[in-house]
Design an enzyme around this catalytic site. Sequence first.
Site, PDB file in Angstrom:
ATOM      1  N   SER A  39      -5.499   1.274  -9.642  1.00 29.78           N
ATOM      2  CA  SER A  39      -4.188   0.694  -9.366  1.00 29.78           C
ATOM      3  C   SER A  39      -3.734  -0.156 -10.544  1.00 29.78           C
ATOM      4  CB  SER A  39      -4.258  -0.174  -8.107  1.00 29.78           C
ATOM      5  OG  SER A  39      -3.125  -1.008  -8.008  1.00 29.78           O
ATOM      6  N   SER A  40      -2.433  -0.184 -10.762  1.00 30.90           N
ATOM      7  CA  SER A  40      -1.898  -0.991 -11.862  1.00 30.90           C
ATOM      8  C   SER A  40      -2.016  -2.487 -11.586  1.00 30.90           C
ATOM      9  CB  SER A  40      -0.435  -0.627 -12.131  1.00 30.90           C
ATOM     10  OG  SER A  40       0.358  -0.792 -10.972  1.00 30.90           O
ATOM     11  N   CYS A  41      -2.436  -2.873 -10.372  1.00 30.38           N
ATOM     12  CA  CYS A  41      -2.646  -4.304 -10.112  1.00 30.38           C
ATOM     13  C   CYS A  41      -3.894  -4.817 -10.845  1.00 30.38           C
ATOM     14  CB  CYS A  41      -2.760  -4.577  -8.621  1.00 30.38           C
ATOM     15  SG  CYS A  41      -4.279  -3.984  -7.889  1.00 30.38           S
ATOM     16  N   TYR A  78      -8.125  -7.059  -4.096  1.00 29.58           N
ATOM     17  CA  TYR A  78      -7.956  -5.612  -4.261  1.00 29.58           C
ATOM     18  C   TYR A  78      -8.138  -5.229  -5.728  1.00 29.58           C
ATOM     19  CZ  TYR A  78      -5.591  -1.045  -4.034  1.00 29.58           C
ATOM     20  OH  TYR A  78      -5.283   0.294  -4.109  1.00 29.58           O
ATOM     21  N   LYS A 104     -10.907  -2.694  -7.695  1.00 30.37           N
ATOM     22  CA  LYS A 104     -10.480  -1.557  -8.513  1.00 30.37           C
ATOM     23  C   LYS A 104     -11.024  -1.660  -9.939  1.00 30.37           C
ATOM     24  CE  LYS A 104      -8.238   0.819  -5.478  1.00 30.37           C
ATOM     25  NZ  LYS A 104      -8.749   2.135  -5.088  1.00 30.37           N
ATOM     26  N   ASN A 147       3.105   2.005  -8.568  1.00 30.29           N
ATOM     27  CA  ASN A 147       3.352   1.949  -7.127  1.00 30.29           C
ATOM     28  C   ASN A 147       3.829   3.307  -6.625  1.00 30.29           C
ATOM     29  OD1 ASN A 147       2.900  -0.928  -6.749  1.00 30.29           O
ATOM     30  ND2 ASN A 147       4.780  -1.221  -7.919  1.00 30.29           N
ATOM     31  N   HIS A 178       3.808  -0.501   1.834  1.00 26.63           N
ATOM     32  CA  HIS A 178       4.333  -0.889   0.537  1.00 26.63           C
ATOM     33  C   HIS A 178       5.851  -1.069   0.631  1.00 26.63           C
ATOM     34  CE1 HIS A 178       0.421   0.944  -0.635  1.00 26.63           C
ATOM     35  NE2 HIS A 178       0.421  -0.102  -1.417  1.00 26.63           N
ATOM     36  N   TRP A 238      12.965 -10.786  -0.150  1.00 23.75           N
ATOM     37  CA  TRP A 238      12.052 -11.828  -0.615  1.00 23.75           C
ATOM     38  C   TRP A 238      12.333 -12.165  -2.069  1.00 23.75           C
ATOM     39  CZ3 TRP A 238       6.334 -11.712   1.337  1.00 23.75           C
ATOM     40  CH2 TRP A 238       6.323 -11.772   2.732  1.00 23.75           C
TER      41      TRP A 238
END
Length: 308
Positions: free
Chosen positions: A103-105, A132, A136, A162, A176, A199
Amino acid sequence: MKILLTGSNGMVGRNILAIAPNYPHEFLAPTSKELNLLDALSVRQYVELHQPDMIIHAAGIVGGIQANMAQPVKFLVENMQMGLNILTAANDAGVTKFLNLSSSCMYPRDAINPLSEDLILKGELEPTNEGYALAKVTSTRLCEYICQENPERLYKTIIPCNLYGRFDKFDPNHSHMIPAVIRKIDEAKKSQQPEIDIWGDGEARREFMYAEDLADFIFYALDNFVEMPQNLNVGLGTDYTINEYYQAVAEVVGYEGKFKHDLSKPVGMKQKLIDDMKLQEFGWSYKTALKTGIQKTYDFYLSEYCND
């Protein structure tokens, strides 16, 4: 090849299986009851019994900011255990090919965009999904270590941006952003709400790819696995603001109300755009435009969730 796919009931897994009949591979797609990835012994036994030629690890505990902040222990521990269990079982059983979905996170929160593959572990992670991300990072590094110890192993990681699309969850607490927004705006239209809250200020930028495009990439990667880089970003190489996503969904759904911004809510990283230079060199690019993808996802939502 005989390919073991973990996470076959998740969004990515279901998109892979949906187009799998177009390709000459045999897929093992066990449910979580048939293969409990949190149980190291059962994972080892399953891999040794079925002897797959390759494993695609697409399983994971996933969710948006709310879910990550509410259950950081689960997101760290279970994702890390699943990755460690399937990777070590594969390596010990002599499975030569492994495609790990990350994941790019994983990228540092303050890194300069676009985010290139060499930025992993080069800075502090985003706190809202740190657990998370740590899980990863661990699986990604383990793939590298296994290849270092045994050059015959091709254990590689793709880092998707995403995702959204068919088979997604449309639960505002666990999904998501795009599927959550589709449901939120559809319900607002049906109940004639005059305005919807967003938000933060809505200026954070995000890159969302239609999940079927990722499935298409995975089959491209299977045909070109030796040439694929060790770690590879998979995305669009372009992004939009949260406000632009809300506007695009509103246009598809036909909602004509207004948006208001809740500045008390967290927004995560200000930008998260992958560098797609290596992806271009690898010879693949995405196919589905944003509006087209949102329309297909909305059609799926209406057919699957709004029929009762």
